[in-house]
Write an enzyme that holds these catalytic residues in place. Structure first.
Site, PDB file in Angstrom:
ATOM      1  N   ARG A   1      33.300  40.052  36.373  1.00 47.35           N
ATOM      2  CA  ARG A   1      33.319  41.089  35.344  1.00 47.35           C
ATOM      3  C   ARG A   1      34.266  40.692  34.211  1.00 47.35           C
ATOM      4  NH1 ARG A   1      29.460  45.144  35.996  1.00 47.35           N
ATOM      5  NH2 ARG A   1      30.703  46.195  34.418  1.00 47.35           N
ATOM      6  N   VAL A   2      33.882  41.038  33.025  1.00 49.00           N
ATOM      7  CA  VAL A   2      34.769  40.792  31.892  1.00 49.00           C
ATOM      8  C   VAL A   2      35.363  42.100  31.383  1.00 49.00           C
ATOM      9  CG1 VAL A   2      33.646  38.656  31.148  1.00 49.00           C
ATOM     10  CG2 VAL A   2      32.808  40.850  30.289  1.00 49.00           C
ATOM     11  N   ASP A   3      34.988  43.212  32.024  1.00 44.85           N
ATOM     12  CA  ASP A   3      35.579  44.494  31.626  1.00 44.85           C
ATOM     13  C   ASP A   3      36.598  44.919  32.687  1.00 44.85           C
ATOM     14  OD1 ASP A   3      33.914  45.012  33.724  1.00 44.85           O
ATOM     15  OD2 ASP A   3      32.583  46.369  32.639  1.00 44.85           O
ATOM     16  N   ASP A   4      37.049  46.159  32.612  1.00 41.79           N
ATOM     17  CA  ASP A   4      38.075  46.581  33.560  1.00 41.79           C
ATOM     18  C   ASP A   4      37.465  47.150  34.826  1.00 41.79           C
ATOM     19  OD1 ASP A   4      40.272  45.753  32.087  1.00 41.79           O
ATOM     20  OD2 ASP A   4      40.084  47.483  30.768  1.00 41.79           O
TER      21      ASP A   4
END
Ligand code: 6R9
Length: 699
Positions: free
Chosen positions: A567-570
């Site tokens: 994932r590149v988000d939180d």
């Protein structure tokens, strides 16, 4: 003729990849074994399918795949309507348009529709249609209890009867087309039965994983306002008994406090876990399943629905705020779940299929219930824990039911790998022919162990990349069609055009890495977030205009293979479960002694990632083990045990920019003890915070 860049790479692969031959296959296996992780580059590590496998496969070669893929991209309407009309029952065909889509926020509202105007029913297609085709006496479900030796079976006809009885009961209490039904059940046969019964009458099920806390359950109940909640009194998982009904009771009180009261709580008496005499009971609201459902007729008319009528809601974590109600509709989801199942597992009528996922997650929706049953498959449903009573349990079940397709998660693979091969070799496993992996990237070591130790180096592994939002597989190997690379999800499924973009949203070509997006719609795509179409557009379609943004990073290698990088988000991925950092933070700060919290994911040997929380206590409260325990308990109570932080790191303050944004990049480095990689901290409002945090790391 305007093919996506991916296709160009596919052509290269076709030419350059070793051709499947017995010798090549042996060689690559040797190479994998001898060189292990020490290969010069994982990109060059290929595992070639055997001739025998490829010969019998639905898609026997890269060439065949390319033909089909090309057709699916050049004319999606033709490709998908061909499958939809030949393999499914429609009461009425869709209108002139097979699909219509707008994925570009600049051109107006995001809209995805498939087969609109088509009238069908998913339950009918799963059961009645298969029974009419002669599968009535075929086993639909082999159910295996938590305790070895206790099991049950249902044929397709028996399953239909059970489904109809429940459907009739639901109708009798006023559940109608479009009504929500919240389901909080463990892996009993009653869980798929409930899903199918809802589908039969056009009700919208919302299954909540029975590991979520009362508060999380209440939050979902308040959001979708069901007429009825369906649960059981208790379940045994491994040696533990979990009193699910108590959790539901607490959730119903909490939702009533928020203005939503539920009239009926239908409770299955799971006798092996708890007797009804010992179950707390709210007269007038609670009803024993066994007292009412079996009294209803075993046939029930189907509610015919539009392809775009909702089938189910499933809540999933996002990077911010409360969980999102992902909405899937009927027709497109049905066609997509069934077709992906068939091709990605090379499904044959004689297969016995076992997916270890729980129906509380999307994998259990698409690949325990709908995908397999639409194909008339025999499915194993397992109630228990995969390492109970010992780490050989999975292979015991494989041998017992002669499982041919085994689909699981990397976290389970890694944990069984740690327990040693003797638990595996004790069992024959010779029925196995295809393996599958889902939930997070599978590291090459775990891949090889699954391939060699479990699959006897015979069974292709489908490393299926997809999401709650996508409804079905997006990037996945097709077993037998092309050489695999351990750790790569390989190539897109039919009709899917993945693109990798840079931070400006520019599509990258050739070997590249960046953000994974999709540039077209596919039938199984989710249509909205329940009650919040704006959040749907903002989260998924605004970050990169013109594309669906997945939230994942991805690399494409020189041969066009896709490597998901996380994932590149939180969002943190713990044992394949998606957990939003914001959710854990908001649970922590609800603790009266917590002033502030920031949560990051750190690498974990078995779980993939684990939750690492930085906590600043309120003034005057000192760091203590009691506080630590009580903070963790708060998260367990508010979200569920699976979201509990593994580490609480005391923080006198958090590293923030002058505008008050927490610099998570720095926290991640501190959490993983990569202290020489902290990067530029000069823009912090108070750079001294970083040293304080480092000093407190091991307290
Ligand atoms: C099906 C499911 C989705 C997220 C997704 C990605 C990760 C899932 C993966 C994978 C690498 C795979 N993910 N499968 N990453 N390789 N084969 O898990 O849905 O719970 O919504 O999670 O899981 O990060 O974005 P969901």
């Amino acid at each position: 003729n305007n093919l996506p860049p991916t296709n160009a790479h596919l052509r290269q692969v076709d030419a350059s990849a070793p051709q499947p031959s017995a010798a090549a296959s042996k060689l690559s296996h040797l190479k994998a074994v001898v060189l292990g992780e020490a290969l010069a580059s994982e990109d060059d590590d290929v595992v070639v399918p055997s001739h025998e496998f490829s010969r019998q496969a639905l898609v026997p070669s890269m060439q065949k795949y390319l033909e089909m893929y090309k057709a699916s991209i050049e004319d999606p309407a033709k490709f998908w309507s061909g499958i939809a009309s030949s393999e499914f029952y429609w009461k009425q065909k869709w209108g002139d348009q097979v699909y219509s889509e707008n994925l570009d926020v600049r051109k107006g509202n995001i809209k995805i529709e498939w087969f609109k105007g088509g009238i069908t029913n998913v339950c009918y297609n799963c059961l009645d249609k298969n029974i009419d085709a002669g599968l009535g006496d075929k086993i639909a479900i082999y159910w295996e209890s938590n305790e070895p030796g206790f099991d049950a079976t249902l044929t397709y006809s028996q399953l239909l009867h059970r489904v109809c009885q429940l459907a009739n009961y639901l109708k009798s209490i006023g559940v109608r087309k479009g009504d929500a039904v919240v389901v909080y059940l463990p892996m009993l046969m009653e869980l798929p039965i409930t899903m199918l019964a809802c589908a039969r009458i056009g009700a919208v099920h919302s299954v909540v994983f029975a590991g979520f806390s009362a508060e999380s359950l209440a939050q979902r109940i308040v959001d979708c306002k069901p007429k009825v909640v369906i649960t059981c009194n208790a379940v045994k998982r491994g040696p533990k008994t979990i009193h699910l009904k108590d959790i539901v009771d607490a959730a119903l009180i909490e939702s009533a406090n928020n203005g939503i009261s539920v009239d009926v709580c239908l409770t299955y008496e799971n006798q092996s876990a708890l007797k009804r005499e010992s179950t707390k009971w709210e007269k007038g609201r609670d009803v024993w399943w066994e007292d009412v459902v079996p009294k209803f007729p075993t046939s029930c008319d189907v509610e015919w629905v539009d392809a775009e009528d909702p089938l189910f809601l499933l809540y999933t974590s996002g990077s911010t705020g409360k969980p999102k109600g992902v909405l899937h509709t009927t027709g497109g989801y049905m066609v997509y779940a069934a077709t992906t199942f068939k091709y990605a597992f090379d499904y044959k009528d004689s297969d016995v299929y076992w997916c270890t996922a729980d129906c509380g997650w999307i994998t259990g929706h698409s690949y325990v219930t709908y995908g397999p049953m639409l194909n008339g498959a025999t499915v194993v449903v397992f109630e228990g824990a995969p390492n109970y009573p010992d780490p050989g349990r999975c292979w015991d079940i494989v041998d017992k039911f002669k499982v041919t397709i085994f689909y699981t998660a990397p976290t389970l693979v890694r944990s069984l790998m740690r327990d040693g091969d003797e638990y595996v070799t004790r069992y024959s496993r010779k029925s196995l022919r295809v393996l599958g992996s889902v939930g997070e990237p599978i590291n090459p070591t775990a891949w090889r162990w699954l391939y060699n130790a479990v699959g006897g180096s015979r069974c292709p592994i489908s490393d299926t990349w997809w999401q709650t939002e996508t409804g079905g597989f997006m990037i996945t190997p097709l077993p037998g069609a092309w050489p695999q690379k351990p750790g790569s999800a390989t190539f897109p499924f039919f009709g899917v055009q993945p693109v990798i973009v840079d931070e400006k949203g520019v599509e990258l070509d050739g070997e590249c890495s960046g953000y994974l997006c999709v540039k077209n719609s596919w039938p199984g795509a989710f249509r909205t977030l329940y009650g919040d179409h704006e959040r749907y557009e903002t989260t998924y379609f605004k970050p990169f205009s013109g594309y669906y943004f997945t939230g994942d990073g991805c690399r494409r290698d020189k041969d066009g293979y896709h490597w998901l990088t996380g994932r590149v988000d939180d969002v943190i991925n713990v044992s394949g479960h998606r957990i939003g950092t914001a959710e854990v933070e908001s649970a922590l700060v609800s603790h009266p002694h917590c002033a502030e919290a920031a949560v990051v994911g750190v690498e974990h040997e078995v779980k993939g990632q684990s939750i690492y929380a930085f906590v600043t206590p309120v003034e005057g409260i000192s760091y203590s083990d009691e506080l630590r325990k009580s903070l963790i308990l708060t998260v367990r109570q508010q979200i569920g045990a699976f979201a509990a932080p593994d580490k609480i790191h005391w923080a006198p303050g958090l590293p923030k920019t002058r505008s008050g944004k927490i610099m998570r990049r720095v926290l991640r480095k501190i959490a993983s003890r990569q202290l020489d990689e902290l990067g530029d901290t000069s823009t912090l409002a108070d750079p001294g915070v970083v040293d304080q945090l480092i000093q407190l790391a091991d307290i």
